[in-house]
Design a protein around this motif. Structure first.
Motif, PDB file in Angstrom:
ATOM      1  N   GLU A   1       0.816  -1.217   0.000  1.00  0.00           N
ATOM      2  CA  GLU A   1       0.000   0.000   0.000  1.00  0.00           C
ATOM      3  C   GLU A   1       0.852   1.271   0.000  1.00  0.00           C
ATOM      4  OE1 GLU A   1      -2.491  -0.251   3.419  1.00  0.00           O
ATOM      5  OE2 GLU A   1      -3.237  -2.263   2.923  1.00  0.00           O
ATOM      6  N   GLN A   2       2.173   1.130   0.200  1.00  0.00           N
ATOM      7  CA  GLN A   2       3.036   2.312   0.254  1.00  0.00           C
ATOM      8  C   GLN A   2       3.029   3.044  -1.093  1.00  0.00           C
ATOM      9  OE1 GLN A   2       3.578   3.190   3.278  1.00  0.00           O
ATOM     10  NE2 GLN A   2       5.772   2.992   3.540  1.00  0.00           N
ATOM     11  N   PRO A   3       3.002   4.377  -1.084  1.00  0.00           N
ATOM     12  CA  PRO A   3       2.905   5.138  -2.329  1.00  0.00           C
ATOM     13  C   PRO A   3       4.171   5.026  -3.180  1.00  0.00           C
ATOM     14  CG  PRO A   3       3.255   6.604  -0.464  1.00  0.00           C
ATOM     15  CD  PRO A   3       3.022   5.243   0.102  1.00  0.00           C
ATOM     16  N   PHE A   4       4.031   5.433  -4.416  1.00  0.00           N
ATOM     17  CA  PHE A   4       5.092   5.307  -5.413  1.00  0.00           C
ATOM     18  C   PHE A   4       6.416   5.911  -4.945  1.00  0.00           C
ATOM     19  CE2 PHE A   4       6.295   6.753 -10.023  1.00  0.00           C
ATOM     20  CZ  PHE A   4       7.370   5.888 -10.023  1.00  0.00           C
ATOM     21  N   GLU A   5       6.359   7.102  -4.322  1.00  0.00           N
ATOM     22  CA  GLU A   5       7.628   7.747  -3.931  1.00  0.00           C
ATOM     23  C   GLU A   5       8.397   6.930  -2.889  1.00  0.00           C
ATOM     24  OE1 GLU A   5       4.449  10.183  -1.595  1.00  0.00           O
ATOM     25  OE2 GLU A   5       4.667   9.335  -3.601  1.00  0.00           O
ATOM     26  N   LYS A   6       7.669   6.199  -2.033  1.00  0.00           N
ATOM     27  CA  LYS A   6       8.322   5.342  -1.041  1.00  0.00           C
ATOM     28  C   LYS A   6       9.002   4.152  -1.724  1.00  0.00           C
ATOM     29  CE  LYS A   6       6.977   7.362   2.868  1.00  0.00           C
ATOM     30  NZ  LYS A   6       7.903   7.877   3.890  1.00  0.00           N
ATOM     31  N   VAL A   7       8.310   3.580  -2.724  1.00  0.00           N
ATOM     32  CA  VAL A   7       8.882   2.456  -3.469  1.00  0.00           C
ATOM     33  C   VAL A   7      10.139   2.903  -4.208  1.00  0.00           C
ATOM     34  CG1 VAL A   7       8.444   0.661  -5.194  1.00  0.00           C
ATOM     35  CG2 VAL A   7       6.573   1.491  -3.755  1.00  0.00           C
ATOM     36  N   LEU A   8      10.040   4.061  -4.865  1.00  0.00           N
ATOM     37  CA  LEU A   8      11.176   4.570  -5.623  1.00  0.00           C
ATOM     38  C   LEU A   8      12.374   4.832  -4.723  1.00  0.00           C
ATOM     39  CD1 LEU A   8      12.301   5.540  -8.326  1.00  0.00           C
ATOM     40  CD2 LEU A   8      11.296   7.789  -7.872  1.00  0.00           C
ATOM     41  N   PHE A   9      12.134   5.454  -3.568  1.00  0.00           N
ATOM     42  CA  PHE A   9      13.216   5.675  -2.604  1.00  0.00           C
ATOM     43  C   PHE A   9      13.780   4.341  -2.120  1.00  0.00           C
ATOM     44  CE2 PHE A   9      14.205   6.307   2.042  1.00  0.00           C
ATOM     45  CZ  PHE A   9      15.445   6.883   1.847  1.00  0.00           C
ATOM     46  N   GLY A  10      12.888   3.361  -1.903  1.00  0.00           N
ATOM     47  CA  GLY A  10      13.304   2.057  -1.399  1.00  0.00           C
ATOM     48  C   GLY A  10      14.184   1.286  -2.357  1.00  0.00           C
ATOM     49  N   LEU A  11      14.095   1.571  -3.653  1.00  0.00           N
ATOM     50  CA  LEU A  11      14.921   0.858  -4.633  1.00  0.00           C
ATOM     51  C   LEU A  11      16.407   1.103  -4.409  1.00  0.00           C
ATOM     52  CD1 LEU A  11      12.900   1.374  -7.941  1.00  0.00           C
ATOM     53  CD2 LEU A  11      13.031  -0.684  -6.535  1.00  0.00           C
ATOM     54  N   GLY A  12      16.744   2.226  -3.772  1.00  0.00           N
ATOM     55  CA  GLY A  12      18.136   2.484  -3.436  1.00  0.00           C
ATOM     56  C   GLY A  12      18.982   2.980  -4.587  1.00  0.00           C
ATOM     57  N   ILE A  13      18.371   3.670  -5.546  1.00  0.00           N
ATOM     58  CA  ILE A  13      19.141   4.243  -6.652  1.00  0.00           C
ATOM     59  C   ILE A  13      20.073   5.324  -6.101  1.00  0.00           C
ATOM     60  CG2 ILE A  13      19.004   5.431  -8.878  1.00  0.00           C
ATOM     61  CD1 ILE A  13      16.121   4.331  -9.096  1.00  0.00           C
ATOM     62  N   ARG A  14      21.304   5.287  -6.498  1.00  0.00           N
ATOM     63  CA  ARG A  14      22.290   6.224  -5.956  1.00  0.00           C
ATOM     64  C   ARG A  14      21.870   7.674  -6.202  1.00  0.00           C
ATOM     65  NH1 ARG A  14      28.618   6.882  -7.511  1.00  0.00           N
ATOM     66  NH2 ARG A  14      29.300   7.776  -5.562  1.00  0.00           N
ATOM     67  N   TYR A  15      21.965   8.489  -5.167  1.00  0.00           N
ATOM     68  CA  TYR A  15      21.614   9.918  -5.155  1.00  0.00           C
ATOM     69  C   TYR A  15      20.100  10.173  -5.103  1.00  0.00           C
ATOM     70  CZ  TYR A  15      26.450  10.278  -6.831  1.00  0.00           C
ATOM     71  OH  TYR A  15      27.800  10.136  -6.979  1.00  0.00           O
ATOM     72  N   VAL A  16      19.280   9.125  -5.134  1.00  0.00           N
ATOM     73  CA  VAL A  16      17.825   9.327  -5.078  1.00  0.00           C
ATOM     74  C   VAL A  16      17.369   9.136  -3.631  1.00  0.00           C
ATOM     75  CG1 VAL A  16      15.557   8.584  -5.905  1.00  0.00           C
ATOM     76  CG2 VAL A  16      17.521   8.610  -7.464  1.00  0.00           C
ATOM     77  N   GLY A  17      17.411  10.225  -2.881  1.00  0.00           N
ATOM     78  CA  GLY A  17      16.947  10.202  -1.506  1.00  0.00           C
ATOM     79  C   GLY A  17      15.449  10.464  -1.449  1.00  0.00           C
ATOM     80  N   GLU A  18      14.934  10.690  -0.240  1.00  0.00           N
ATOM     81  CA  GLU A  18      13.491  10.895  -0.057  1.00  0.00           C
ATOM     82  C   GLU A  18      12.957  12.064  -0.878  1.00  0.00           C
ATOM     83  OE1 GLU A  18      11.501  10.168   4.037  1.00  0.00           O
ATOM     84  OE2 GLU A  18      13.523  10.896   4.423  1.00  0.00           O
ATOM     85  N   THR A  19      13.641  13.209  -0.763  1.00  0.00           N
ATOM     86  CA  THR A  19      13.158  14.420  -1.440  1.00  0.00           C
ATOM     87  C   THR A  19      13.216  14.263  -2.949  1.00  0.00           C
ATOM     88  OG1 THR A  19      13.924  15.766   0.414  1.00  0.00           O
ATOM     89  CG2 THR A  19      13.479  16.909  -1.642  1.00  0.00           C
ATOM     90  N   VAL A  20      14.327  13.721  -3.453  1.00  0.00           N
ATOM     91  CA  VAL A  20      14.477  13.528  -4.898  1.00  0.00           C
ATOM     92  C   VAL A  20      13.399  12.581  -5.416  1.00  0.00           C
ATOM     93  CG1 VAL A  20      15.972  12.584  -6.703  1.00  0.00           C
ATOM     94  CG2 VAL A  20      16.931  14.069  -4.940  1.00  0.00           C
TER      95      VAL A  20
END
Length: 671
Positions: A506-525
Motif C-alpha cells: 500500500e506504500q505510495p510510489f515515492e516510497k517504493v522509488l526511494f526504497g529501490l536504493g538508486i544512488r543519489y535518489v533520496g526521499e526528497t528527490v
C-alpha cells in the motif's frame, strides 16, 4: 464542547505536539508512537477547523518550509557580533581575572556558559514576532537566513504576551544534536553522498541551503544567550537570561553564576569531563562579567570585549597502535577503509576503530605503514579520526599500506569515478553486502516500513538463500512452511512478517522509488521525480535531458537514474515488483477547487521563484481549475517563467508563440 473548552484543548494539544515534534526531529528521541502522534494531529486540525479563531499561526498542523531563496541578502548588524578572546590554560584565566579586578575592584560576579560548537545567529524581534535572522558573517554584516531559521522548532516565531520591548535582538548558537547528526550522515552515505565531518559543519551547510523545505528535514536546535536592546532593561546578564526564558526562548540550563575565579575553574573542570555525556558538542566555556555597568566600564578592544573570555577545551588525543586496515562495502558499493586499533580509552569511551575516509587518506595524507603508532583524536568528530603518525616509532622495514584494488566481498575490480574520492564495487547484483544493504534499506521506516522484518532477519534470510533480491521478499508467503523448519522463526513472528510485507504494497510510489536504493535518489528527490513523471514507465523512459527538466534534478542524479534503468536486471526487478502489486503510479488526490478562474487553461512552470516553490505554484493552478502539462507544445496556454529557466524551454515557447508570464502575472489572473 464550549468555545472556552475548545480554546483550552487547542492550546494543550499545540503545546504537546510541539514538544513531541522537538523530541522526534531535533533530539532524535521520540516519546510517542507515530500513530498516536498522527491521531493527535488530526484531532488538533479538526478543532482548528471548527474554531479557527483559536488556531495558532505556528500550529504543528501547518507545514513548515518550501520557500526558495535565490540568494542571501547581506545585512549590517545593529550591534557588531564580536568574537571572544580564547585561552587554553587556567593560568591565562587567572591573569584575565587579575586584569578585571584591577579595573573594577573585587565586587563582581561571573556567568559561566557552555560554548556550543555551532553557528552564531542573531535574531531580531519586532512587536513579539521574528522579523529577521542573520548569520555572524564578518562580525559587522552577515547573511539574512530568516526563511531557514523559521524551520527550527525551538526558535519562537511569535512570543506570548510579555514585558519585552517592541524591538530587540537576541543572539545564540544554531547546532545539531549528535544522534540527529549520526542519522542524517548515515542517510548521506547510504545515498552515495559525502558525509559531513562533524555536526557543526552539517548545521552550517544546512543553514545555507536555498530550499527551506530541505532545511526543515534536517533537525536543528538553537540556544539563546545574549539580549541586545536600545535601552538597558536589566542590571545583569543573569537577569536577562532569566527574563528571556520567561519570554519563551530556549536557554541552556547548565549556565552558572560564580562569585570568583575558583568557582569558574571548578565549572570548567566539571564540564571538561561531563561534556561527553551531553547530546550535543561543546568545545569550551564562555566566562562573562555579570553586571552590565561593569561590562561598560571594562569596555572593548578592537576585536573583542574585555569583560568576557572563552576557555577552549583541548581536543582529546591518544596514541595507539594500528593493527590493520579493513574495508566495508556499503549498499551503494562505496568501499570505506577503517583503521582497526589497539583498544585505547578516549573521551570516556574505549576506541577500537577509526575512520580513514578514502584511499587518499591512507596513501597521501597519512602515508600509513603496517603497525604504525598513530595519534587518534575525537575533538569535534563523532567517529575517532587518525590525526597523524608517530614516525619516531615506525618499525624498521615496515611496508606501506596500499589501498585494495578488488572488492573485499566479491573480488570484483574496484572503479573510481573522475572527481570523486571513493572507490566503488560495480557488482551491485552479485556483491553480498550490497545486496543485503539494499534490502535492509528497502524495508526501512522511511522506505517501505515493513513491520516484522528487521535487518538481522534480512541477513538470516539471505544466508539461508530465501532472498537474493527485493522482489524475493514478496515470494516469502509461498515458503512459509520452509521458514518454520528453520527453527529461528515462530509461527507468530512469521505471520507478523508476512502481514507487514503484504501491507507494504500500500506504500505510495515515492516510497517504493526511494526504497529501490538508486544512488543519489533520496526521499526528497524521489518525491520530486514522482511528482514530475507520475509513473515508473515514464521515469524509465526519460532521457538525461528530460530528467534535468524536473525540479531540483541535476546532471549527477540524472546520470545515476539513466544508468540504473539501462541495466536489464533492474528492469526485470521492476516488472517482478509490479506483478507483486507494488505502487508504481502517483496517486492523484482529489483537489477542492478554490475557483474555476483557470478552467480550460494549461500551464508549465519552469525556473526558480522568490516567493513560491514550483510545487506551490502547481497547487495554485490546479486549485483554480488549471492543468499542468509535462512538455511544451502548441496546445500550451502559458509558460510560467522564473529565474534560471532552461534556454531550450524558452526557445521552444517563443517559437510556438506561447505566452510567457511571471508568478505575479499568474496570481493576478486569479485575484
Amino acid at each position: 464542547m464550549s468555545p472556552n473548552q475548545a480554546k483550552d484543548q487547542i492550546a494543550a494539544l499545540t503545546a504537546e505536539l510541539r514538544q513531541h515534534t522537538y523530541n522526534y526531529y531535533v533530539l532524535a528521541m521520540p516519546t510517542i508512537a507515530d500513530y498516536d502522534f498522527d491521531k493527535k494531529l488530526e484531532q488538533l486540525a479538526a478543532l482548528e477547523k471548527q474554531y479557527p479563531e483559536f488556531a495558532d499561526p505556528e500550529s504543528p498542523t501547518q507545514v513548515v518550509g518550501g520557500d526558495i531563496t535565490k540568494e542571501f541578502v547581506t545585512v549590517k548588524h545593529r550591534w557588531p557580533m564580536l568574537s571572544l578572546g580564547n585561552t587554553y590554560n587556567e593560568q591565562e584565566l587567572v591573569e584575565f581575572d587579575a586584569r578585571v579586578r584591577k579595573a573594577i575592584g573585587d565586587n563582581f560576579e561571573y556567568v559561566c556558559e557552555l560554548k556550543f560548537d555551532g553557528l552564531s545567529m542573531s535574531l531580531t524581534y519586532e512587536n513579539g514576532k521574528l522579523a529577521r535572522a542573520v548569520t555572524r558573517g564578518d562580525g559587522t554584516k552577515g547573511d539574512e537566513v530568516t526563511t531557514n531559521v523559521r524551520t527550527i522548532h525551538s526558535i519562537p516565531k511569535k512570543l506570548a504576551i510579555g514585558n519585552y520591548p517592541e524591538l530587540f535582538e537576541i543572539r545564540g548558537e544554531v547546532f545539531m544534536h549528535l544522534k540527529a547528526f549520526e542519522r542524517l550522515n548515515k542517510e548521506r552515505v547510504d545515498n552515495g553522498e559525502v558525509p559531513y565531518a562533524n555536526p557543526r559543519n552539517f548545521a552550517s551547510g544546512t543553514m545555507k541551503l536555498q530550499d527551506s523545505a530541505e532545511v526543515a528535514r534536517r533537525p536543528l536546535d538553537c540556544f539563546l544567550y545574549g539580549l541586545y536592546t536600545e535601552k538597558t532593561l536589566f542590571k545583569t546578564h543573569w537577569e536577562s537570561l532569566e527574563a528571556v526564558k520567561k519570554w519563551g526562548f530556549h536557554v541552556d540550563d547548565h549556565s552558572r553564576l560564580c562569585s570568583d575565579i575558583a568557582g569558574v575553574l571548578n565549572f570548567i573542570n566539571h564540564w571538561d569531563k561531563e561534556r561527553f555525556n551531553l547530546s550535543y558538542d561543546i568545545d569550551g566555556i564562555v566566562i562573562k562579567v555579570n553586571n552590565y555597568s561593569q561590562q561598560q566600564e571594562l569596555g572593548f578592544t578592537a576585536k573583542s570585549p574585555r569583560w568576557a573570555i572563552s576557555y577552549k577545551f583541548k581536543a582529546e588525543r591518544v596514541e595507539t597502535e594500528l593493527l590493520a586496515v579493513t574495508y566495508q562495502v556499503g549498499r551503494t558499493g562505496a568501499v570505506t577503509p577503517v583503521a582497526n586499533l589497539k583498544p585505547v580509552l578516549l573521551a570516556g569511551t574505549t576506541v577500537k576503530r577509526a575512520t580513514l575516509h578514502n584511499a587518499d587518506e591512507i596513501t597521501e595524507r597519512l602515508k600509513l605503514h603496517e603497525h604504525d603508532t598513530v595519534f587518534v583524536e575525537k575533538g569535534g568528530e563523532i567517529i575517532p579520526k587518525i590525526i597523524s603518525v608517530n614516525l619516531d616509532k615506525r618499525l624498521p622495514g615496515a611496508k606501506p599500506i596500499k589501498y585494495i584494488t578488488h572488492c573485499p566481498a566479491c573480488n570484483t575490480e574496484l572503479l573510481r569515478t573522475e572527481g570523486e574520492a571513493a572507490w566503488y564495487c560495480p557488482n551491485d547484483e552479485g556483491c553480498p553486502p550490497q545486496i543485503v544493504g539494499k534490502m535492509q534499506h528497502y524495508i526501512g521506516r522511511k522506505a517501505m516500513n515493513i513491520d516484522g522484518l528487521g535487518d538481522e532477519t534480512i541477513e538470516t534470510l539471505y544466508r539461508q538463500e530465501f532472498i537474493k533480491h527485493i522482489s524475493d521478499i514478496y515470494r516469502l508467503k509461498d515458503r512459509a512452511d520452509e521458514l518454520k523448519k528453520l527453527g529461528r522463526f515462530g509461527e507468530k513472528s512469521i505471520n507478523n512478517m508476512l502481514d507487514g510485507i503484504e501491507k507494504s504494497k500500500e506504500q505510495p510510489f515515492e516510497k517504493v522509488l526511494f526504497g529501490l536504493g538508486i544512488r543519489y535518489v533520496g526521499e526528497t528527490v524521489a518525491k520530486k521525480l514522482v511528482a514530475h513523471f507520475k509513473t515508473i514507465d515514464n521515469l524509465m523512459a526519460a532521457t538525461a535531458e528530460e530528467l534535468t527538466a524536473a525540479e531540483e534534478i541535476g546532471g549527477r542524479i540524472a546520470e545515476s537514474i539513466t544508468s540504473y534503468f539501462a541495466d536489464e536486471s533492474h528492469r526485470e526487478e521492476i516488472e517482478k515488483l509490479k506483478e507483486s502489486g507494488l505502487q508504481f503510479v502517483e496517486v492523484e488526490t482529489e483537489v477542492t477547487l478554490a475557483s474555476e478562474k483557470l478552467s480550460g487553461q494549461s500551464f508549465i512552470i519552469s525556473g526558480v521563484f522568490e516567493k513560491y516553490s514550483r510545487d506551490e505554484l502547481k497547487d495554485i493552478i490546479e486549485q483554480n481549475g488549471g492543468k499542468i502539462l509535462s512538455s511544451i507544445s502548441a496546445k500550451l496556454n502559458y509558460l510560467v517563467a522564473g529565474d534560471n529557466m532552461g534556454p531550450a524551454k524558452l526557445e521552444k515557447a517563443t517559437k510556438l508563440n506561447v505566452p510567457i508570464i511571471s508568478d505575479e502575472d499568474l496570481l493576478a489572473m486569479i485575484s
